[in-house]
Design a protein around this motif. Structure first.
Motif: not given
Length: 109
Positions: A23-25, A29-30, A55-58, A63-65
């Motif tokens: 994908f292109e971020w 969004s991831p 499972s994870i903070d989307p 933001k990280v990606m």
């Protein structure tokens, strides 16, 4: 989307295939890409998937990606977690892997 891993497959076969997509971020969004890819793997609607925040903070994931512009070109961020019976591996390069937990466990011995 292009596949970079020759052993990966973009069409699901129940719970026996690794699905790889690129994908292109900047376009998706991831977190949305993950939900879409898991729903593809499970052959169900995205609404049928448990919320990703279980499972994870989307927002943190996105933001990280998205902050890859501060990375050197030869650096990639990788986040791995389990969700809905799949191990999800997401790379800042745009590569996303969804692997059934049972398949991953059997590969590791």
């Amino acid at each position: 989307m292009k596949g970079k891993n020759p052993s990966a497959n973009s069409s699901p076969d129940s719970k026996t295939q690794i699905i790889q997509k690129s994908f292109e971020w900047s376009s998706i969004s991831p977190s949305k890409a993950i939900v879409k890819t898991i729903s593809h793997a499970k052959n169900c609607r995205t609404d049928d998937i448990q919320p990703l925040y279980r499972s994870i903070d989307p927002d943190a994931l996105d933001k990280v990606m998205a902050s890859t512009s501060v990375l050197r070109k030869d650096t990639t961020r990788t986040i791995m977690f389990d969700h809905e019976g799949y191990t999800v591996t997401v790379h800042s390069s745009g590569d996303l892997y969804v692997c059934p937990v049972t398949l991953e466990g059997s590969e590791q011995g």
